[in-house]
Design a protein around this motif. Structure first.
Motif, mmCIF file in Angstrom:
data_model
loop_
_atom_site.group_PDB
_atom_site.id
_atom_site.type_symbol
_atom_site.label_atom_id
_atom_site.label_comp_id
_atom_site.label_asym_id
_atom_site.label_seq_id
_atom_site.Cartn_x
_atom_site.Cartn_y
_atom_site.Cartn_z
ATOM 1 N N CYS A 1 -7.315 0.443 3.968
ATOM 2 C CA CYS A 1 -6.576 -0.767 3.621
ATOM 3 C C CYS A 1 -6.400 -0.828 2.108
ATOM 4 O O CYS A 1 -7.088 -0.136 1.357
ATOM 5 C CB CYS A 1 -7.309 -2.013 4.119
ATOM 6 N N VAL A 2 -5.515 -1.677 1.644
ATOM 7 C CA VAL A 2 -5.137 -1.703 0.237
ATOM 8 C C VAL A 2 -6.346 -1.953 -0.675
ATOM 9 O O VAL A 2 -7.237 -2.744 -0.355
ATOM 10 C CB VAL A 2 -4.033 -2.753 -0.003
ATOM 11 N N PRO B 1 0.839 -1.201 0.000
ATOM 12 C CA PRO B 1 0.000 0.000 0.000
ATOM 13 C C PRO B 1 0.872 1.250 0.000
ATOM 14 O O PRO B 1 1.934 1.271 0.639
ATOM 15 C CB PRO B 1 -0.796 -0.111 1.307
ATOM 16 N N VAL C 1 -5.027 2.882 -1.597
ATOM 17 C CA VAL C 1 -5.822 2.233 -0.554
ATOM 18 C C VAL C 1 -7.288 2.633 -0.702
ATOM 19 O O VAL C 1 -7.627 3.588 -1.403
ATOM 20 C CB VAL C 1 -5.310 2.608 0.857
#
Length: 387
Positions: free
Chosen positions: A114-115, A85, A108
């Motif tokens: 989050c990715v 990320p 993200v």
């Protein structure tokens, strides 16, 4: 009754007690202070793996080394690519770069931070050797989609679980997710001995390879200096392990408290005009909440930094969030992709926004009494008005 203007009361961090003192004395008096001959590291590995749903745990010196070791066991080496990320602590990228690999940053999700799995898929090339999702602030990345992508591409997942002690995804603990996971026990983490790290391998072969490489390539029973592989000294010592065994005993209760407080704080923060708290994926069945994160869209880096300073002045342990990894000089020193900051920024708009808009509050704020937690949004709102 709280006096107006009085700063809220939050627990100190790290937390410790007689359990840590007893463990340190136990390690001291056993007469063996390193893992070869001692028992604390062995017991901590067994207990941590059991607590996280299984697998084979290998304790190491710190979380950065945990990532580096996990990637090395996955076969990552010079010229390979590792997808990370863009919004993460720089250890995620540097662990790959120190092995001679190229770190490939991707964007993200704007809600969970989050990715973005679609961005991961778009970045896959024949040189990709590993995918590294980061479970940001204890929110597990979309492991369902990542597992499908890994199976289809043949590229293994190495989870950066530095924030995810005790986390669960769709009822499964980190050790049950079927891929390697690396943890950190640095001073601010959800359980700590000042420093320390750990890798959970899903199979014994991975653990065996990890053990060799974390101990200079030397098998545990070796007496003739027959080093089987290359490696380094990433061994955890017995004193660190003794403290972490005590810390593990507190983890469940602390996570439960933060899970109880976090929805209260999130709802109240969301009620402040211009404030957007980190979202939650419904499939994340247990989030340990490493930091309480929010952003202020459009605030800009200078005013965001002023906001953080004002929050600290008013008694909140507040911090600016990570800078996108490609916006640091260290990222470009070695193992950088053949592109530019501007090109990466264009591909990573959410990471760009977080770099200049994001704020996080130390996770000890979520261990406070609920009435203290309810004061936090009032302080955030007042601080925003004052800058």
């Amino acid at each position: 009754m709280t006096t107006p203007g009085t700063p809220p009361v939050f627990p100190e961090w790290p937390q410790y007690g007689d359990e840590e003192r007893t463990g340190l004395v136990r390690a001291l008096e056993q007469g063996q202070w390193w893992r070869i001959g001692g028992s604390e590291v062995d017991e901590f590995e067994r207990e941590f793996a059991a607590h996280h749903g299984g697998g084979y745990a290998l304790a190491v010196t710190n979380g950065t080394h945990a990532l580096e070791l996990a990637l090395q066991v996955a076969g990552v080496g010079p010229g390979d690519e590792v997808i990370v990320p863009a919004f993460t602590f720089i250890s995620s990228s540097q662990a790959a770069q120190r092995l001679g690999a190229v770190a490939v940053p991707v964007d993200v999700d704007s809600d969970t931070y989050c990715v973005d799995v679609a961005a991961v898929e778009a970045a896959l090339t024949p040189r990709t050797k590993a995918i590294m999702p980061v479970h940001m602030a204890g929110h597990i990345a979309d492991m369902d989609a990542l597992d499908k992508l890994s199976a289809a591409s043949g590229v293994p997942i190495v989870q950066d679980a530095a924030h995810a002690h005790g986390a669960e995804w769709a009822g499964r603990k980190v050790g049950e997710l079927g891929s390697v996971a690396a943890f950190s026990f640095q001073n601010g983490k959800l359980m700590t001995a000042g420093e320390g790290g750990l890798v959970i391998f899903p199979d014994r072969d991975g653990w065996d390879q990890g053990f060799l490489r974390h101990s200079c390539g030397r098998p545990p029973s070796d007496r003739g200096y027959f080093h089987k592989t290359s490696g380094s000294n990433f061994r955890m010592n017995e004193f660190t392990a003794s403290v972490l065994r005590a810390q593990l005993g507190r983890l469940d209760e602390q996570v439960a408290t933060r899970e109880e407080r976090a929805p209260v704080l999130r709802e109240l923060l969301a009620g402040i005009p211009g404030v957007v708290p980190q979202g939650r994926d419904a499939r994340a069945t247990r989030i340990p909440h490493y930091m309480a994160m929010f952003r202020v869209p459009g605030i800009g880096e200078e005013r965001r930094n002023a906001l953080v300073d004002e929050l600290v002045r008013r008694g909140l342990p507040a911090f600016a969030v990570f800078r996108a990894v490609y916006r640091t000089d260290g990222f470009w020193e070695t193992g950088a992709p053949d592109t530019t900051v501007e090109a990466l920024a264009e591909r990573c708009p959410n990471s760009e926004a977080l770099t200049t808009e994001g704020v996080w509050l130390h996770h000890r704020t979520l261990l406070a009494a609920e009435d203290e937690v309810r004061r936090i949004p009032e302080i955030v709102a007042a601080a925003l008005e004052s800058i």
